[in-house]
Write an enzyme that holds these catalytic residues in place. Structure first.
Site, PDB file in Angstrom:
ATOM      1  N   HIS A   1     -34.119  90.304 -10.024  1.00 21.99           N
ATOM      2  CA  HIS A   1     -33.924  89.621 -11.411  1.00 21.99           C
ATOM      3  C   HIS A   1     -35.011  90.345 -12.273  1.00 21.99           C
ATOM      4  O   HIS A   1     -34.727  90.578 -13.587  1.00 21.99           O
ATOM      5  CB  HIS A   1     -34.069  88.101 -11.656  1.00 21.99           C
ATOM      6  CG  HIS A   1     -32.952  87.295 -10.831  1.00 21.99           C
ATOM      7  ND1 HIS A   1     -32.801  86.022 -11.050  1.00 21.99           N
ATOM      8  CD2 HIS A   1     -32.056  87.750  -9.803  1.00 21.99           C
ATOM      9  CE1 HIS A   1     -31.838  85.988 -10.315  1.00 21.99           C
ATOM     10  NE2 HIS A   1     -31.389  86.453  -9.555  1.00 21.99           N
TER      11      HIS A   1
ATOM     12  N   CYS B   1     -54.672  91.505  -0.501  1.00 23.86           N
ATOM     13  CA  CYS B   1     -56.279  90.943  -0.791  1.00 23.86           C
ATOM     14  C   CYS B   1     -56.343  89.515  -0.107  1.00 23.86           C
ATOM     15  O   CYS B   1     -55.220  89.177   0.570  1.00 23.86           O
ATOM     16  CB  CYS B   1     -56.694  91.027  -2.354  1.00 23.86           C
ATOM     17  SG  CYS B   1     -55.958  90.007  -3.366  1.00 23.86           S
TER      18      CYS B   1
END
Length: 149
Positions: free
Chosen positions: A99, A66
């Site tokens: 992570h 976007c």
């Protein structure tokens, strides 16, 4: 790998470049649009479609565009099982997967240049969740928060 892809008008000019990049890496694109430029379309429509594809296992990862990446990220994260984030640097694109098991990358097409966007897509798609105990523990806590909602 199947990669869900979606963009509103804010990212439409970058769409073909990134779809080609994803396909050049040997991945299949599940294209949720936009299929033509419409200046009044709404990012939540595309974000929900991509997020549901990832959440339901139709795609392993997703890419959303976007103008800033922020709106798409907010909307995508409303779908259970989605971990979407705006990333405008390589470290975040890699670390978010390694992570945090990020499964959708959101890019601000009005913020980053095409070559950086392509690089971030390569980094994101090649990254794998580490499986390190502390990362699994943290991810479990995130999932617990989601399950309480």
């Amino acid at each position: 790998m199947q990669v869900a892809f979606g963009t509103d008008h804010g990212g439409f000019d970058l769409k073909d470049t990134l779809v080609q990049e994803i396909e050049s890496l040997g991945h299949e694109v599940l294209d949720h649009g936009a299929f033509k430029y419409q200046p009044d379309d709404d990012y939540p429509d595309f974000a929900e479609a991509v997020a549901r594809s990832v959440s339901e296992g139709l795609a392993s990862k997703g890419v959303l565009l976007c103008g800033s990446g922020v709106g798409a990220s907010i909307a995508a994260n409303k779908v259970s099982g989605v971990r979407a984030s705006v990333c405008h640097d390589e470290y975040s694109a890699r670390q978010g997967v390694e992570h945090d098991d990020m499964n959708i990358i959101c890019l601000g097409a009005r913020i980053i240049e095409n070559e950086l966007a392509k690089k971030l897509i390569r980094v994101f798609l090649s990254a794998k969740f580490s499986g390190v105990e502390r990362h699994k523990r943290r991810l479990g806590k995130v999932i617990d928060i989601e399950n309480k909602a």
